[in-house]
Write a protein that holds these residues in place. Structure first.
Motif, mmCIF file in Angstrom:
data_model
loop_
_atom_site.group_PDB
_atom_site.id
_atom_site.type_symbol
_atom_site.label_atom_id
_atom_site.label_comp_id
_atom_site.label_asym_id
_atom_site.label_seq_id
_atom_site.Cartn_x
_atom_site.Cartn_y
_atom_site.Cartn_z
ATOM 1 N N THR A 1 10.774 1.915 4.748
ATOM 2 C CA THR A 1 9.777 1.552 5.752
ATOM 3 C C THR A 1 8.820 0.519 5.192
ATOM 4 N N GLY A 2 8.083 -0.075 6.083
ATOM 5 C CA GLY A 2 7.074 -1.040 5.665
ATOM 6 C C GLY A 2 5.805 -0.336 5.261
ATOM 7 N N ILE A 3 5.049 -1.011 4.422
ATOM 8 C CA ILE A 3 3.725 -0.515 4.040
ATOM 9 C C ILE A 3 2.893 -1.703 3.587
ATOM 10 N N ALA A 4 1.642 -1.680 3.974
ATOM 11 C CA ALA A 4 0.733 -2.703 3.486
ATOM 12 C C ALA A 4 0.437 -2.378 2.023
ATOM 13 N N ARG A 5 0.682 -3.310 1.142
ATOM 14 C CA ARG A 5 0.447 -3.072 -0.293
ATOM 15 C C ARG A 5 -1.044 -3.017 -0.587
ATOM 16 N N ARG A 6 -1.378 -2.109 -1.457
ATOM 17 C CA ARG A 6 -2.748 -2.002 -1.922
ATOM 18 C C ARG A 6 -2.777 -2.310 -3.405
ATOM 19 N N SER A 7 -3.881 -2.831 -3.853
ATOM 20 C CA SER A 7 -4.033 -3.113 -5.282
ATOM 21 C C SER A 7 -4.792 -1.949 -5.919
ATOM 22 N N PRO A 8 -4.618 -1.763 -7.227
ATOM 23 C CA PRO A 8 -5.433 -0.749 -7.898
ATOM 24 C C PRO A 8 -6.934 -0.999 -7.687
ATOM 25 N N GLU A 9 -7.323 -2.269 -7.652
ATOM 26 C CA GLU A 9 -8.736 -2.611 -7.459
ATOM 27 C C GLU A 9 -9.243 -2.134 -6.093
ATOM 28 N N SER A 10 -8.401 -2.248 -5.059
ATOM 29 C CA SER A 10 -8.836 -1.791 -3.731
ATOM 30 C C SER A 10 -8.970 -0.268 -3.690
ATOM 31 N N ILE A 11 -8.099 0.437 -4.389
ATOM 32 C CA ILE A 11 -8.187 1.897 -4.463
ATOM 33 C C ILE A 11 -9.457 2.294 -5.227
ATOM 34 N N ILE A 12 -9.728 1.603 -6.317
ATOM 35 C CA ILE A 12 -10.942 1.866 -7.094
ATOM 36 C C ILE A 12 -12.181 1.648 -6.229
ATOM 37 N N GLN A 13 -12.186 0.580 -5.466
ATOM 38 C CA GLN A 13 -13.321 0.280 -4.591
ATOM 39 C C GLN A 13 -13.559 1.421 -3.601
ATOM 40 N N LYS A 14 -12.502 1.931 -2.970
ATOM 41 C CA LYS A 14 -12.642 3.030 -2.014
ATOM 42 C C LYS A 14 -13.203 4.275 -2.704
ATOM 43 N N ILE A 15 -12.705 4.564 -3.900
ATOM 44 C CA ILE A 15 -13.205 5.723 -4.647
ATOM 45 C C ILE A 15 -14.695 5.563 -4.934
ATOM 46 N N LEU A 16 -15.097 4.398 -5.430
ATOM 47 C CA LEU A 16 -16.502 4.174 -5.788
ATOM 48 C C LEU A 16 -17.431 4.171 -4.577
#
Length: 186
Positions: A35-50
């Protein structure tokens, strides 16, 4: 492994250590499902966590189990629940349901008047959304923010989305509208 051992909570700054593992599992899972998925970067995941806009599931020993996050659109009118992923060893044990409920509750707490939406090709996520009071809707019922649709560029189905003028694709759009009477029961 018992699901009762899994800790599901709002992610803390210390949880940024899991960002690469989360991104890698998102991409691997999409490949396996075809299936398709919009790729996320580790930096974007870190931003959401912070930002306090992420939910994580871990074991007491620190083993990463699952993750999801929320994003706001149109000045908080819409919130998307996104990136729900569970490590393969913990699937089919209720972890996704616990994560989904927690990110939904976090969305409602931070943005009580917002419409919450999710787009997915996954039947399991659609079932979870339905249990929370989400209803299938047309794409024009969710955010029209071009930044949201830009996030779909890395998905293998993006050409389909573009050819349809961002009005539909292979994902199903689902919406929780807090102003609807049935939403009062969620």
């Amino acid at each position: 492994m018992e699901t009762s051992e899994v800790i599901v909570r709002v992610a803390l700054p210390a949880d940024t250590i899991y960002a690469s593992e989360i991104v890698n599992e998102m991409e691997a899972s999409a490949r396996v499902r075809g299936t398709g998925i919009a790729r996320r970067s580790p930096e974007s995941i870190i931003q959401k966590i912070l930002q306090g806009k992420a939910v994580i599931a871990i074991l007491p020993d620190g083993t990463w189990v699952g993750f999801s996050y929320l994003e706001t659109w149109q000045q908080g009118e819409f919130v998307s629940n996104s990136g729900l992923i569970v490590a393969p060893a913990f699937r089919n044990q209720g972890v996704a349901s616990a994560i989904k409920r927690t990110v939904f509750d976090l969305s409602r707490h931070l943005y009580p008047d917002a419409k919450i939406f999710s787009i997915t090709t996954g039947g399991a996520v659609m079932k979870l959304n339905n249990q929370l009071g989400f209803m299938p809707v047309a794409y024009h019922d969710i955010t029209t923010d071009t930044a949201f649709w830009k996030g779909c560029e890395s998905c293998i189905n993006y050409p389909i989305l573009c050819s349809k003028g961002c009005h539909n694709c292979l994902c199903t759009a689902m919406l929780f509208d807090p102003t609807m009477p049935e939403a009062q029961h969620a």
